[in-house]
Design a protein around this motif. Structure first.
Motif, PDB file in Angstrom:
ATOM      1  N   MET A   1      53.148   1.802   5.949  1.00  0.00           N
ATOM      2  CA  MET A   1      53.489   3.102   5.376  1.00  0.00           C
ATOM      3  C   MET A   1      52.804   3.304   4.009  1.00  0.00           C
ATOM      4  O   MET A   1      52.162   4.317   3.758  1.00  0.00           O
ATOM      5  CB  MET A   1      55.011   3.197   5.221  1.00  0.00           C
ATOM      6  CG  MET A   1      55.475   4.463   4.532  1.00  0.00           C
ATOM      7  SD  MET A   1      55.310   5.921   5.567  1.00  0.00           S
ATOM      8  CE  MET A   1      56.157   7.127   4.584  1.00  0.00           C
ATOM      9  N   TYR A   2      52.967   2.289   3.129  1.00  0.00           N
ATOM     10  CA  TYR A   2      52.357   2.412   1.795  1.00  0.00           C
ATOM     11  C   TYR A   2      50.840   2.502   1.894  1.00  0.00           C
ATOM     12  O   TYR A   2      50.214   3.404   1.324  1.00  0.00           O
ATOM     13  CB  TYR A   2      52.752   1.225   0.908  1.00  0.00           C
ATOM     14  CG  TYR A   2      51.950   1.191  -0.389  1.00  0.00           C
ATOM     15  CD1 TYR A   2      52.180   2.125  -1.392  1.00  0.00           C
ATOM     16  CD2 TYR A   2      50.934   0.252  -0.577  1.00  0.00           C
ATOM     17  CE1 TYR A   2      51.422   2.128  -2.562  1.00  0.00           C
ATOM     18  CE2 TYR A   2      50.186   0.240  -1.734  1.00  0.00           C
ATOM     19  CZ  TYR A   2      50.428   1.176  -2.726  1.00  0.00           C
ATOM     20  OH  TYR A   2      49.668   1.185  -3.878  1.00  0.00           O
ATOM     21  N   ASN A   3      50.235   1.563   2.633  1.00  0.00           N
ATOM     22  CA  ASN A   3      48.777   1.515   2.711  1.00  0.00           C
ATOM     23  C   ASN A   3      48.193   2.735   3.421  1.00  0.00           C
ATOM     24  O   ASN A   3      47.156   3.257   3.030  1.00  0.00           O
ATOM     25  CB  ASN A   3      48.337   0.230   3.423  1.00  0.00           C
ATOM     26  CG  ASN A   3      46.832   0.068   3.409  1.00  0.00           C
ATOM     27  OD1 ASN A   3      46.171   0.431   2.442  1.00  0.00           O
ATOM     28  ND2 ASN A   3      46.288  -0.462   4.485  1.00  0.00           N
ATOM     29  N   ARG A   4      48.864   3.225   4.463  1.00  0.00           N
ATOM     30  CA  ARG A   4      48.319   4.314   5.271  1.00  0.00           C
ATOM     31  C   ARG A   4      48.527   5.699   4.666  1.00  0.00           C
ATOM     32  O   ARG A   4      47.682   6.569   4.798  1.00  0.00           O
ATOM     33  CB  ARG A   4      48.905   4.268   6.692  1.00  0.00           C
ATOM     34  CG  ARG A   4      48.443   3.090   7.534  1.00  0.00           C
ATOM     35  CD  ARG A   4      48.937   3.171   8.952  1.00  0.00           C
ATOM     36  NE  ARG A   4      50.401   3.039   9.031  1.00  0.00           N
ATOM     37  CZ  ARG A   4      51.218   4.034   9.286  1.00  0.00           C
ATOM     38  NH1 ARG A   4      50.758   5.252   9.472  1.00  0.00           N
ATOM     39  NH2 ARG A   4      52.524   3.837   9.352  1.00  0.00           N
ATOM     40  N   ILE A   5      49.659   5.912   3.991  1.00  0.00           N
ATOM     41  CA  ILE A   5      49.990   7.267   3.530  1.00  0.00           C
ATOM     42  C   ILE A   5      50.195   7.352   2.012  1.00  0.00           C
ATOM     43  O   ILE A   5      49.501   8.099   1.323  1.00  0.00           O
ATOM     44  CB  ILE A   5      51.256   7.782   4.250  1.00  0.00           C
ATOM     45  CG1 ILE A   5      51.016   7.815   5.769  1.00  0.00           C
ATOM     46  CG2 ILE A   5      51.634   9.173   3.745  1.00  0.00           C
ATOM     47  CD1 ILE A   5      52.248   8.104   6.588  1.00  0.00           C
ATOM     48  N   VAL A   6      51.139   6.559   1.489  1.00  0.00           N
ATOM     49  CA  VAL A   6      51.514   6.660   0.069  1.00  0.00           C
ATOM     50  C   VAL A   6      50.342   6.345  -0.848  1.00  0.00           C
ATOM     51  O   VAL A   6      50.090   7.060  -1.827  1.00  0.00           O
ATOM     52  CB  VAL A   6      52.709   5.734  -0.248  1.00  0.00           C
ATOM     53  CG1 VAL A   6      53.062   5.801  -1.736  1.00  0.00           C
ATOM     54  CG2 VAL A   6      53.913   6.112   0.611  1.00  0.00           C
TER      55      VAL A   6
END
Length: 198
Positions: A1-6
């Protein structure tokens, strides 16, 4: 989630907020670069980015026009304190890392991130790269990164590649914050600036 979007959202917001600084720095140092050594203000280099995509990376030009490309034995860029290819203003912007500021353009475009492995040179075919070099390309390259912040030019290119892979396996918001703070410290104290291990 962090790496892909945030991470991408943070990159975009921060780079847009820093755009006025980018414009001011390019204007001031662009004039100084052109005044000393007539020629392009920017140095544009082909680099290999996420998933092997080739892109143009922007830097403020620190070398004289038509300076020869000199490499170390491990194919990393030669970067010595008394490098005759570097202009007077070029020495300052290298030591202060101001030459890297135009890479904010690459972050806005989406070719780069604030934090990630430094962009790879384009050499050979993507399919011929070894496991570690391909793994480095699983994320966007960064203006700064784990190897850049903690070691800069004090370790070999091979060691940098492997340490970057450790970063990729452990990407998190807190790790990126630590790398960002370490980068500021490294730039301020000007540690391991030169890479002249011929």
């Amino acid at each position: 989630m962090y790496n892909r979007i945030v991470k991408r959202l943070l990159d975009l917001v921060l780079s847009l907020l820093l755009t006025p600084l980018l414009v001011i720095i390019c204007l001031i140092f662009g004039i100084l670069i052109y005044t000393e050594d007539k020629g392009p203000i920017f140095y544009i280099a082909e680099r290999r980015g996420i998933h092997g995509k080739v892109f143009n990376m922007y830097k403020l030009r620190s070398m004289k026009v038509n300076a020869p490309d000199i490499r170390n034995k491990d194919n990393s860029t030669f970067n010595g304190e008394d490098d005759p290819r570097v202009t007077r203003i070029g020495k300052f912007i290298r030591k202060s890392s101001i030459d890297e500021i135009p890479q904010l353009i690459n972050v806005i475009i989406g070719d780069m991130s604030f934090i990630g492995p430094r962009p790879s040179l384009v050499s050979g075919n993507y399919d011929d790269l070894d496991f570690f070099r391909k793994k480095r390309l699983e994320v966007r390259p960064g203006i700064t990164g784990y190897s850049q912040a903690y070691f800069r030019n004090s370790i070999s290119q091979e060691e940098k590649v492997k340490k970057d892979c450790i970063y990729i396996d452990n990407i998190s918001f807190m790790l990126d914050v630590k790398i960002f703070l370490k980068t500021i410290k490294a730039v301020f104290f000007r540690k391991n600036i030169y890479n002249n291990k011929k």
